[in-house]
Write a protein that holds these residues in place. Structure first.
Motif, PDB file in Angstrom:
ATOM      1  N   SER A  70       0.820  -1.213   0.000  1.00  9.89           N
ATOM      2  CA  SER A  70       0.000   0.000   0.000  1.00  9.89           C
ATOM      3  C   SER A  70       0.851   1.259   0.000  1.00  9.89           C
ATOM      4  O   SER A  70       0.507   2.246  -0.653  1.00  9.89           O
ATOM      5  CB  SER A  70      -0.942   0.010   1.204  1.00  9.89           C
ATOM      6  OG  SER A  70      -1.896  -1.010   1.099  1.00  9.89           O
ATOM      7  N   ILE A 114      -9.748  -6.522   4.247  1.00 11.18           N
ATOM      8  CA  ILE A 114      -9.156  -6.316   2.923  1.00 11.18           C
ATOM      9  C   ILE A 114      -9.325  -7.574   2.071  1.00 11.18           C
ATOM     10  O   ILE A 114      -9.613  -7.490   0.876  1.00 11.18           O
ATOM     11  CB  ILE A 114      -7.678  -5.895   3.037  1.00 11.18           C
ATOM     12  CG1 ILE A 114      -7.604  -4.478   3.612  1.00 11.18           C
ATOM     13  CG2 ILE A 114      -6.967  -5.973   1.684  1.00 11.18           C
ATOM     14  CD1 ILE A 114      -6.206  -4.039   4.000  1.00 11.18           C
ATOM     15  N   SER A 163      -4.355   5.287   0.842  1.00  7.71           N
ATOM     16  CA  SER A 163      -3.516   4.108   0.683  1.00  7.71           C
ATOM     17  C   SER A 163      -2.272   4.185   1.567  1.00  7.71           C
ATOM     18  O   SER A 163      -1.881   3.191   2.194  1.00  7.71           O
ATOM     19  CB  SER A 163      -3.103   3.948  -0.783  1.00  7.71           C
ATOM     20  OG  SER A 163      -2.290   2.824  -0.955  1.00  7.71           O
TER      21      SER A 163
END
Length: 129
Positions: A16, A76, A115
């Protein structure tokens, strides 16, 4: 925290952070790739297959909800799974419409920030364990 959680938190966190840096520093390349991937049905299906695979791998190997790091990793995984199924089975162009609806081009710095914050939280959570 399990070794699997630590590993996935570090992996997802690092990814990320790199993805956020890429979005921010290579904006035109990122927008070009996203435009190309979302305009080709073959690439769109490939992205859906990859999301589904990653999501299933996380769900099967790590469906834990005990602490915040575990829950975030599992969440996620489920998001990747459902977005993969949607990308694979919704009509062609749905990904392009979703990107337009999100106003990705205009809000790219915001998505890069989200992110990077998510990545930092996951990575730090994994390292601190």
């Amino acid at each position: 925290m399990s070794p699997t959680t630590v590993y996935l938190a570090k992996l997802m966190g690092a990814y990320s952070l790199f993805a956020a840096a890429w979005l921010y520093f290579r904006r035109e390349a990122a927008l070009g790739l996203i435009d190309r991937l979302s305009s080709d049905p073959v690439f769109e299906s490939m992205i859906g297959t990859l999301r589904l695979t990653v999501g299933l791998a996380i769900i099967v190997g790590h469906n834990r909800w005990d602490g915040w790091v575990e829950a975030l990793v599992s969440l996620i995984g489920w998001i990747a799974f459902f977005s993969g199924v949607a990308t694979m089975f919704l009509p062609t162009g749905a990904l392009r419409r979703a990107i337009a609806w999100m106003r990705f081009k205009e809000k790219l710095p915001l998505y890069a920030l989200v992110s990077s914050l998510l990545g930092a939280a996951l990575f730090i959570g994994g390292v601190a364990a």
